[in-house]
Design a protein around this motif. Structure first.
Motif, mmCIF file in Angstrom:
data_model
loop_
_atom_site.group_PDB
_atom_site.id
_atom_site.type_symbol
_atom_site.label_atom_id
_atom_site.label_comp_id
_atom_site.label_asym_id
_atom_site.label_seq_id
_atom_site.Cartn_x
_atom_site.Cartn_y
_atom_site.Cartn_z
ATOM 1 N N VAL A 119 0.845 -1.181 0.000
ATOM 2 C CA VAL A 119 0.000 0.000 0.000
ATOM 3 C C VAL A 119 0.888 1.241 0.000
ATOM 4 N N ILE A 123 -0.708 6.817 2.399
ATOM 5 C CA ILE A 123 -2.105 6.424 2.609
ATOM 6 C C ILE A 123 -2.214 5.534 3.829
ATOM 7 N N SER A 124 -1.296 4.589 3.952
ATOM 8 C CA SER A 124 -1.345 3.711 5.115
ATOM 9 C C SER A 124 -1.150 4.508 6.393
ATOM 10 N N LEU B 299 -10.366 7.765 -0.279
ATOM 11 C CA LEU B 299 -9.616 6.524 -0.432
ATOM 12 C C LEU B 299 -10.555 5.356 -0.687
ATOM 13 N N ARG B 302 -12.010 5.367 -4.056
ATOM 14 C CA ARG B 302 -11.007 5.260 -5.118
ATOM 15 C C ARG B 302 -11.016 6.481 -6.024
ATOM 16 N N VAL B 348 -7.776 -0.072 1.470
ATOM 17 C CA VAL B 348 -6.556 0.198 0.701
ATOM 18 C C VAL B 348 -5.775 -1.094 0.477
ATOM 19 N N TYR B 351 -7.635 -2.944 -2.292
ATOM 20 C CA TYR B 351 -7.384 -2.360 -3.608
ATOM 21 C C TYR B 351 -6.036 -2.790 -4.141
#
Lengths: 418, 374
Positions: A119, A123-124, B299, B302, B348, B351
């Motif tokens: 990932v 974002i993580s 997020l 998407r 996430v 994805y």
């Protein structure tokens, strides 16, 4: 100038610090205050700097392994909750351990998402920053509410691990014998610059929590571990060129995991420190106030090196420390002049490097601050709250381009890719 | 993506968020069971509560700012820019817009537009500043937006609210806090209750479906058209996917960064409009967390205009329905916050797994095609 760059890092940062102290001394004399270099200001600065330092060191381990860790704030939050709960339930040192473990668990989650699943690192990190307050809130509603004095948003008072005053330097006790207070004596002499430096230094060694001592020891320890051991070399390879590391047979994934888990652990330690009586003595929802992010800024400011992180942490912690005890706003007012002079110095420095644009910008900002300083007597107290963040921005604006992050920092890596 | 049947592609696209949701429900159920509550009871309570018309109004009211915040974050994400500062941008924008909007009285449509435009401009400026810092000084926009956020949240907003307090500035430290001066009715967007009540029964409990919903729909359509149907949108997406190729293709990278950040902030400025239009002024205690949840919504969705709709609705449902848990005592309402966090992380990860699966599929299909041709 190049000679400066050849000095060992700790000496270089010591010189910068000395220049900073000189600046503060001058402004103090100009403003007829002693708040800028007093022992109490220095103690406050250190207290505020330690969480930033620990977060920054955590970021160092992670980013040197190639993983950007925005989630330090979330891991710090986990550290605050687990630190408070551990200290209340089992005892102060267990609180420290629990805080470290809590943060490390956050780091494990981040490592799992970024290293195993690939990932995007940021974002993580953002996801962990969203998840962590939710977890602590839930844990508070389940566990803290059962403890007398606890509620969903706060805990009862947290017992501390105790503090120490360094002998000789600040008159600490050795086995019951009260040692001479060298720095205190120096500070009381009223000598220009030397007394101020002594006062600032005394604040760093008087009644400091054991966690502080631990954190400060971690700085040279990290420098040795990451730059002088085989483990550190391998860690850094993963951050600079993981393909090269893999070609040598290093398990890149393992080192990334270790780096990120250590970073989580250090952020958790920062959280445990925040809840210790040294700083607040209580777990409060939302008490990290962005210090995880400031730690990242300290990391960038310090060019991803331990002593640089320490310098950054002290620099960013200083306005917090001064502002906290500044009841009439006069010290914060003096800090504006410090800002102005500092920016003027940056302007001169930029001119020497033929960077006209930078120099003009710095000169302009310096003039603004100077005008502000001379046209007012006090600053609105909002300024005390936002000054640290403004300083971070200013530092990044002028110095971000001189810094070099690890080459593969932030890039997802999969085994076998070249 | 030739060679993969359409239905398989569609399946893979939908599978990820659905899997994430299922995983989140599972994790939350485990947590609930451990803490002694019944997940079945909790979820059924939440669903039955949500099927009431008034709750649906609440959910839509909550989803509207989340959707706008999601679009704001998504604009940045499309270009690999992380606008974490949505929170600070919308608070500052709403505050200034409310303050200035209360100082004038214009004909109804103009007044509303006036307030909206100010909010857009403030948000755009605050975010665009971070973009300028990035291209001129090399300051990473993650840190700069976070710092600007902190400046806004830690002091600037509270300070300005105090200064602009309705009825004159109040002393710092005084306990009385209300908010900025009220905006004249000509400046408030009317609610949509009358339109809704044509289709359903009368909405009770004084709930009002916010008119900002229309703004959100316009923002969503605008986002879709801009990103998918204009040359600028193409440049934006290209810069995000492969900045070097985009630059070679004639897209000025630095300008794109600044424009994208400014656009993102402009949309972010509208997030606070729901609350402003509802109460008529900027309260001293505004709803917090919309900015960060907006990032999560983007997020989960998407960065797709319709995907963000579903994500916003899901998060709004969780937020609103958690209130009923306190009533029925089926579970502590904080479980919802964990659910939201787990959804994001699971989404996430899902994805990413789906992307890898798709890549493998593509490689396999390509290899097959080549083998057949050879």
């Amino acid at each position: 100038m190049s000679r400066l760059a050849n000095l060992p890092a700790w000496l270089r940062w010591g010189l910068y610090a000395a220049v900073g102290v000189l600046l503060l001394t001058v402004v103090q004399g100009f403003d007829n205050t002693d708040r800028l270099t007093s022992v109490t200001s220095s103690q406050s600065m250190l207290r505020w700097a330690i969480p930033i330092l620990l977060a920054g060191l955590g970021g160092l381990y992670s980013e040197r392994a190639g993983v950007v860790n925005i989630g330090l704030e979330g891991m710090m939050i986990l550290g605050t909750w687990f630190g408070a709960w551990g200290a209340i339930t089992f005892g102060p040192w267990w609180g420290v351990v629990a805080g470290i473990v809590g943060g490390a668990l956050g780091g494990l989650l981040h490592a799992l998402a970024t290293v195993t699943f690939g990932v995007d690192h940021i974002i993580s990190g953002v996801a962990i920053n969203i998840l962590a307050p939710g977890i602590t809130r839930f844990l508070s509603s389940e566990i803290l509410t059962t403890i007398p004095g606890g509620s969903i948003t706060q805990s009862p008072r947290v017992p501390g691990v105790g503090s120490v005053t360094i002998p000789f330097l600040a008159g600490g006790n050795i086995g019951g014998w009260s040692s001479p207070d060298v720095l205190g004596w120096l500070g009381g002499q009223g000598w220009f610059f030397i007394s101020d430096a002594a006062n600032l230094a005394k604040g760093l060694v008087t009644r400091v929590s054991w966690i502080t001592v631990l954190a400060l020891i971690l700085v040279p320890l990290t420098a040795w571990l990451v730059w002088r051991t085989r483990f550190g070399l391998r860690l850094r390879i993963c951050g600079e060129s993981p393909a090269a590391g893999e070609a040598q047979g290093i398990d890149v994934y393992r080192y990334k995991y270790i780096g990120v888990i250590i970073s989580g652990a250090l952020a958790g330690l920062a959280g445990a420190f925040i809840v210790s009586p040294e700083l607040s003595g209580i777990y409060l929802e939302g008490q990290t106030t962005g210090r995880g992010f400031i730690g990242l800024a300290a990391l960038i400011f310090g060019n991803w090196r331990p002593f640089g992180v320490l310098g950054g942490a002290l620099l960013f912690g200083y306005p917090f420390g001064v502002g906290l005890r500044d009841l009439d706003g006069s010290a914060s007012h003096s800090l504006i002049l410090v800002n102005a002079i500092g920016l003027a110095a940056v302007s001169v420095w930029a001119l020497r490097r033929s960077k006209r644009g930078d120099a003009a910008l710095a000169a302009g900002l310096s003039a603004l601050f100077a005008i502000w300083y001379f046209s007012t007597d006090v600053v609105p107290d909002v300024w005390i709250n936002i000054l640290p963040f403004v300083i971070v921005l200013l530092v990044l604006i002028f110095f971000a381009q001189r810094l070099r992050p690890p080459a593969a920092d932030g890039l997802p890596y999969r085994k076998g890719q070249t | 993506m030739k060679g993969i049947p359409f239905w398989r592609r569609a399946l893979l696209t939908v599978a990820a968020p659905v899997a994430a949701l299922i995983f989140a429900v599972l994790m939350s159920s485990i947590v609930l069971v451990i803490s002694g509550s019944s997940p079945v009871q909790a979820f059924s309570d939440m669903f039955s509560h949500a099927s009431r018309l008034e709750t649906m109004v609440d959910i839509l009211n909550r989803a509207t700012p989340l959707y706008i915040a999601g679009v704001a974050a998504a604009i940045g994400f499309r270009m690999n820019l992380f606008n974490i500062g949505v929170e600070g941008q919308f608070l500052l924008a709403a505050l200034i817009a409310a303050h200035l909007g209360a100082m004038v009285v214009l004909p109804p449509v103009l007044h509303v537009l006036f307030i909206l435009v100010i909010a857009i401009m403030v948000g755009a400026a605050y975010s665009g500043f971070a973009g300028v810092l990035k291209v001129t000084r090399g300051v990473n926009e993650v840190i700069s937006t976070i710092m600007l956020n902190a400046i806004a949240i830690s002091g600037l907003v509270a300070y300005l609210v105090r200064e602009w307090q309705a009825g004159g500035a109040i002393e710092p430290g005084s306990a009385q806090r209300v908010g900025t001066a009220p905006i004249a009715p000509s400046g408030l967007l009317p609610d949509l209750n009358t339109i809704v009540e044509v289709f359903t029964r009368e909405i009770r409990q004084g709930k009002q479906l916010t008119g900002v919903l229309v703004v959100a729909i316009i923002v969503g359509i605008g986002y879709h058209v801009l990103v998918n149907r204009t040359r600028f949108g193409f440049d934006l997406r290209a810069s995000g996917i492969n900045p070097f190729a985009a630059q070679v293709g004639g897209v000025p990278p630095k300008r794109m960064v600044v424009i994208a950040m400014t656009l993102s902030g402009a949309v972010a400025g509208l997030v606070g409009m729901t609350e402003i239009m509802h109460v008529g002024f900027f309260p001293a205690n505004p709803i917090r967390g919309l900015g960060f949840t907006g990032i999560a919504v983007a997020l989960l969705g998407r960065n797709h205009p319709v995907g963000i709709v579903f994500a916003a609705l899901i998060f709004a449902f969780l937020d609103v329905s958690s209130g009923v848990l306190q009533f029925t005592g089926a579970a502590s309402r904080e479980i919802v916050v964990i659910m939201q966090g787990v959804i994001i992380l699971a989404a996430v990860v899902a994805y990413e797994i789906a992307r890898r699966a798709r890549e493998k599929e593509e490689a396999r299909a390509a290899a097959e095609a080549l083998a057949v041709a050879a």
